[in-house]
Design an enzyme around this catalytic site. Structure first.
Site, PDB file in Angstrom:
ATOM      1  CE  LYS A  90      13.069 -11.702  27.983  1.00 50.90           C
ATOM      2  NZ  LYS A  90      13.279 -12.703  26.894  1.00 50.90           N
ATOM      3  CD  GLU A 112       6.059  -9.038  34.514  1.00 50.38           C
ATOM      4  OE1 GLU A 112       6.197  -8.002  35.190  1.00 50.38           O
ATOM      5  OE2 GLU A 112       6.318  -9.117  33.300  1.00 50.38           O
ATOM      6  CB  SER A 378      16.522 -12.308  20.288  1.00 52.45           C
ATOM      7  OG  SER A 378      15.907 -13.572  20.093  1.00 52.45           O
TER       8      SER A 378
END
Ligand SMILES: *Cc1c(COP(=O)(O)O)cnc(C)c1O
Length: 394
Positions: A90, A112, A378
């Site tokens: 991310k 968010e 990931s």
């Protein structure tokens, strides 16, 4: 121009676009007009690449997992996004977006978050750049995800509880959008996956495409060939998969496999297997595939991994699925947990439960011998230890 990339109107085949309230047009249009020019500017590229190298720790290794390879009879490589600063892919996107926000003259960042992973990645880059950070989070999620809330607060972010509706991600998204409408001039909204109105899906995919750009180089060094036979990744909204697939989409001989979360079973009523259960519809500002009732109410998704329980699938994935370019499959909670334990015991790597879904699919594949497979790992499993402990009775 690739037929799998966004067109000039913001569409991937029938999917994508920008379905937003009129009050958001100025914000979204500003991004649409400027994102490509900013991203292609040499000084932007230089700063982005420098931070990826020195702050995130890129390039992430491409690891040849020997014991895993022996088990399945294929040459399996893991793209180690778990080794990035903050523990997942991310951060590639949040670094990119905050540099873009700065160049647009923004002073304030909003986001968010559901499980808190994207909130932490956003708070991290705001601390790094000294920008104000406001993260909207459902009141229930705040209670469930205390460590991530603490991380965000330590980094100076303000965490605002969303107290309406089901008090979870969708309500936090509504609050963030309301904030953005009220603060169109000085605020940038960092979206955490390849979802949202155009240009977000394309912008986020481009920031994450570093994953496949590095993989091509690393494969060439290790195998003498830039392309593998198969690339695989798990899919929530779809950003790590989009980054893993990006530079292989036009090599049609490379098989693309995306693994969704089947929860307690695809048809159990507790699942997030969007491509099986969903229909075309509009969610979070774009046309995609959405889990919904006959009258269009979004169905609450479920997965043991917080990062995969999203009721849609980003527009590029919807198109890769519909066009047949990608194979979309799913793994249950049980299959993922077992795959996570297997990787830990075969390779000494504890994966995020999200990533374990991609690993789980190996059990269902048949190899003729020697295929080269790249799997996007990931994230790391530290954040999931509680879940692993409960599940395995450790
Ligand atoms: C958030 C997250 C995901 C799911 O998000 P995508 O946008 O689908 O990549 C997958 N793995 C990890 C480790 C995550 O934190």
């Amino acid at each position: 121009m690739s037929k799998y990339q966004v067109d000039s109107r913001g569409y991937y085949g029938p999917f994508g676009g920008a379905y937003i309230p009129e009050m958001l047009y100025p914000n979204v249009e500003e991004l649409q007009k400027n994102y490509l020019q900013i991203m292609e500017d040499p000084s932007f590229k230089e700063e982005f690449e420098q931070l990826l190298k020195d702050y995130v720790g890129r390039p992430s290794p491409l690891y040849h997992a020997k014991r895993l390879s022996e088990r399945y009879g294929a040459n399996i490589y893991l793209k180690r996004e778990d080794l990035n600063h903050t523990g997942a892919h991310k951060i590639n996107n949040t670094i990119g977006q905050i540099l873009l926000a700065k160049r647009l003259g923004k002073k304030r960042i909003i986001a968010e978050t559901g499980a808190g992973q994207h909130g932490v990645a956003t708070a991290t880059v705001c601390a790094l750049m000294g920008l104000e950070c406001v993260v909207y989070m459902g009141e229930i999620d705040i209670k469930r995800q205390a460590p991530n809330v603490a991380r965000m607060k330590m980094m100076g972010a303000t965490v605002v509880p969303a107290t309406s509706g089901s008090k979870t991600l969708k309500d936090a998204t509504n609050e963030a959008l309301r904030d953005w409408i009220n603060n169109p001039v000085d605020t940038h909204y960092i979206i955490g996956s390849v979802v949202g109105p155009h240009p977000y899906p394309d912008m986020v995919a481009r920031f994450q495409s570093i994953i496949s750009a590095e993989t091509r180089k690393q494969l060439l060094e290790k195998t003498g060939k830039e392309t593998p036979d198969i690339v695989m990744a798990c899919v929530g909204g779809g950003s790590n998969a989009a980054g893993m697939f990006y530079h292989f989409l036009d090599d049609e001989q490379v098989k693309i496999i995306a693994v969704e979360a089947a929860g307690l079973g695809v048809h159990s009523g507790k699942s997030a297997a969007t491509t099986v259960l969903g229909k075309e519809g509009v969610l979070h500002g774009s046309r995609q595939i959405v889990m919904q009732t006959d009258d269009g109410q979004v169905i609450e998704p479920y997965s043991i991994s917080a990062g995969l329980d999203y009721p849609g699938i980003g527009p590029q994935h919807a198109w890769l699925f519909k066009s047949g370019r990608g194979e979309y499959v799913s793994a249950t909670d049980d299959e993922a947990m077992q795959a996570g334990l297997r990787l830990t015991q075969l390779e000494g790597i504890i994966p995020a439960i999200e990533s374990s879904h991609a690993l789980a699919h190996l059990e269902k594949m048949e190899f003729t011998g020697g295929e080269t497979v790249v799997i996007c790992l990931s994230g790391r499993g530290d954040k999931d230890l509680d879940n692993y402990m409960k599940y395995f009775g450790l």
